[in-house]
Motif scaffolding. Structure first.
Motif, PDB file in Angstrom:
ATOM      1  N   ILE A  53     -27.520  18.345   7.690  1.00  0.00           N
ATOM      2  CA  ILE A  53     -28.892  17.858   7.793  1.00  0.00           C
ATOM      3  C   ILE A  53     -29.767  18.976   8.353  1.00  0.00           C
ATOM      4  O   ILE A  53     -29.429  19.589   9.360  1.00  0.00           O
ATOM      5  CB  ILE A  53     -29.003  16.600   8.691  1.00  0.00           C
ATOM      6  N   GLN A  68     -27.670   3.493  19.920  1.00  0.00           N
ATOM      7  CA  GLN A  68     -27.163   4.018  21.176  1.00  0.00           C
ATOM      8  C   GLN A  68     -28.273   3.973  22.222  1.00  0.00           C
ATOM      9  O   GLN A  68     -29.421   4.324  21.925  1.00  0.00           O
ATOM     10  CB  GLN A  68     -26.676   5.467  20.953  1.00  0.00           C
ATOM     11  N   ALA A 108     -18.738  17.150  14.719  1.00  0.00           N
ATOM     12  CA  ALA A 108     -20.158  17.133  14.375  1.00  0.00           C
ATOM     13  C   ALA A 108     -20.944  17.650  15.575  1.00  0.00           C
ATOM     14  O   ALA A 108     -20.648  17.298  16.723  1.00  0.00           O
ATOM     15  CB  ALA A 108     -20.637  15.730  14.011  1.00  0.00           C
ATOM     16  N   PRO A 120     -17.042  12.278  14.031  1.00  0.00           N
ATOM     17  CA  PRO A 120     -17.539  11.488  12.886  1.00  0.00           C
ATOM     18  C   PRO A 120     -16.596  10.360  12.495  1.00  0.00           C
ATOM     19  O   PRO A 120     -16.038  10.342  11.411  1.00  0.00           O
ATOM     20  CB  PRO A 120     -17.650  12.531  11.765  1.00  0.00           C
ATOM     21  N   THR A 121     -16.426   9.407  13.392  1.00  0.00           N
ATOM     22  CA  THR A 121     -15.623   8.211  13.110  1.00  0.00           C
ATOM     23  C   THR A 121     -16.567   7.021  12.949  1.00  0.00           C
ATOM     24  O   THR A 121     -17.765   7.204  12.841  1.00  0.00           O
ATOM     25  CB  THR A 121     -14.673   7.921  14.275  1.00  0.00           C
ATOM     26  N   LEU A 149     -23.081   2.232  23.186  1.00  0.00           N
ATOM     27  CA  LEU A 149     -23.249   2.363  21.732  1.00  0.00           C
ATOM     28  C   LEU A 149     -22.827   1.057  21.102  1.00  0.00           C
ATOM     29  O   LEU A 149     -21.766   0.501  21.445  1.00  0.00           O
ATOM     30  CB  LEU A 149     -22.410   3.520  21.189  1.00  0.00           C
ATOM     31  N   ASN A 191     -19.069   7.332  16.054  1.00  0.00           N
ATOM     32  CA  ASN A 191     -19.950   8.510  15.987  1.00  0.00           C
ATOM     33  C   ASN A 191     -20.893   8.576  17.180  1.00  0.00           C
ATOM     34  O   ASN A 191     -22.085   8.832  17.022  1.00  0.00           O
ATOM     35  CB  ASN A 191     -20.738   8.517  14.685  1.00  0.00           C
ATOM     36  N   GLU A 192     -20.355   8.363  18.379  1.00  0.00           N
ATOM     37  CA  GLU A 192     -21.152   8.385  19.602  1.00  0.00           C
ATOM     38  C   GLU A 192     -21.506   9.819  19.962  1.00  0.00           C
ATOM     39  O   GLU A 192     -20.639  10.685  20.020  1.00  0.00           O
ATOM     40  CB  GLU A 192     -20.377   7.737  20.751  1.00  0.00           C
ATOM     41  N   GLN A 193     -22.776  10.057  20.256  1.00  0.00           N
ATOM     42  CA  GLN A 193     -23.242  11.406  20.562  1.00  0.00           C
ATOM     43  C   GLN A 193     -23.240  11.645  22.070  1.00  0.00           C
ATOM     44  O   GLN A 193     -23.657  10.789  22.847  1.00  0.00           O
ATOM     45  CB  GLN A 193     -24.646  11.627  20.007  1.00  0.00           C
ATOM     46  N   TYR A 227     -25.106  18.911  16.890  1.00  0.00           N
ATOM     47  CA  TYR A 227     -26.512  18.653  16.597  1.00  0.00           C
ATOM     48  C   TYR A 227     -27.413  19.539  17.459  1.00  0.00           C
ATOM     49  O   TYR A 227     -27.083  19.836  18.605  1.00  0.00           O
ATOM     50  CB  TYR A 227     -26.869  17.204  16.954  1.00  0.00           C
ATOM     51  N   SER A 274     -21.577  19.113  10.246  1.00  0.00           N
ATOM     52  CA  SER A 274     -20.422  18.244  10.176  1.00  0.00           C
ATOM     53  C   SER A 274     -19.279  19.042   9.577  1.00  0.00           C
ATOM     54  O   SER A 274     -19.425  19.593   8.472  1.00  0.00           O
ATOM     55  CB  SER A 274     -20.728  17.013   9.322  1.00  0.00           C
ATOM     56  N   PHE A 295     -25.375  10.130  11.731  1.00  0.00           N
ATOM     57  CA  PHE A 295     -25.776  11.504  11.972  1.00  0.00           C
ATOM     58  C   PHE A 295     -27.279  11.656  12.137  1.00  0.00           C
ATOM     59  O   PHE A 295     -27.750  12.433  12.953  1.00  0.00           O
ATOM     60  CB  PHE A 295     -25.309  12.404  10.813  1.00  0.00           C
TER      61      PHE A 295
END
Lengths: 112, 113
Positions: free
Chosen positions: B56, A34, B31, B96-97, A49, B100-102, B33, B50, A98
């Motif tokens: 984590i 990303q 998800a 969370p696919t 992304l 999973n773009e944050q 963070y 998650s 993650f």
């Protein structure tokens, strides 16, 4: 252990120039990559992304490419503008995306 | 709504104080963070939740205690911090696919005296 490097650390260009920012990573088993933009003292804005199965993504004047085999990604910015001045961060996602490791960033200054 | 909100924007605390940082998102992401960012450095991952479970923990000292009360909220409880813990604390969320773009919030600027 994944390591992410961005070159150059800083870049100053005149308005209108096309430019390329580089990101390299040591472990090619990535989930996604990303690109973010960060203005001083602010949060991160997601730009593009690229999933591990993809080679490139485009959004407006931005194009990001991914070459997993060589451990490289590039962010191409066309026709740069003063408003593009910011720090650009590359982030590699492992473990389903993650566990994210960032590069140190490229500080971009576009002169009017 | 693609916004992640964080409160407070700024926080000053002493080493004996207990405080909490709050993060909220309404994008239906499962998800969330926490990251820590020191000046002129990239963000460093601290915790990932998650589906409301801690998945984590990047060997973060126990003076930082995360909590995920529900799928929209993420807290970071702070106790007995050190001056070197002063930083910008960033929250992010993702679905969370396969992508999973944050998406990140604006951060909380923490100063420990």
């Amino acid at each position: 252990k994944q390591e992410v490097t961005q070159i150059p650390a800083a870049l100053s260009v005149p308005e209108g120039e096309n430019l390329v920012l580089n990101c390299s990573f040591t472990d090619s088993a990535i989930y996604n990559l990303q690109w973010f933009r960060q203005d001083p003292g602010k949060g991160l804005t997601s730009l593009l992304l690229i999933q591990s199965s993809q080679r490139e993504q485009t959004s407006g004047r931005l194009n990001a490419s991914l070459d997993k085999s060589s451990g490289r990604s590039t962010l191409y910015i066309a026709a740069s503008q003063p408003g593009d001045s910011a720090t650009y961060l590359c982030a590699v996602g492992n473990t389903g995306g993650f566990k994210t490791i960032f590069g140190a960033g490229t500080r971009l200054f576009v002169k009017a | 709504d693609t916004e992640v909100t964080q409160t407070p924007k700024h926080l000053v605390m002493g080493m004996t104080n207990k405080k909490s940082l709050k993060c909220e998102q309404h994008m239906g992401h499962r998800a969330m963070y926490w990251y820590k960012q020191k000046a002129k450095k990239p963000p460093e991952l601290m915790f990932v939740y998650s589906y409301e479970k801690l998945s984590i923990n990047e060997s973060v000292p126990s003076r930082f205690s995360p909590e995920c009360p529900n799928s929209s909220l993420l807290n970071l409880h702070l106790h007995a911090l050190q001056p070197e813990d002063s930083a910008l604390y960033l929250c992010a969320s993702s679905q969370p696919t396969d992508r999973n773009e944050q998406f990140f919030g604006p951060g909380t600027r923490l100063t420990v005296l």
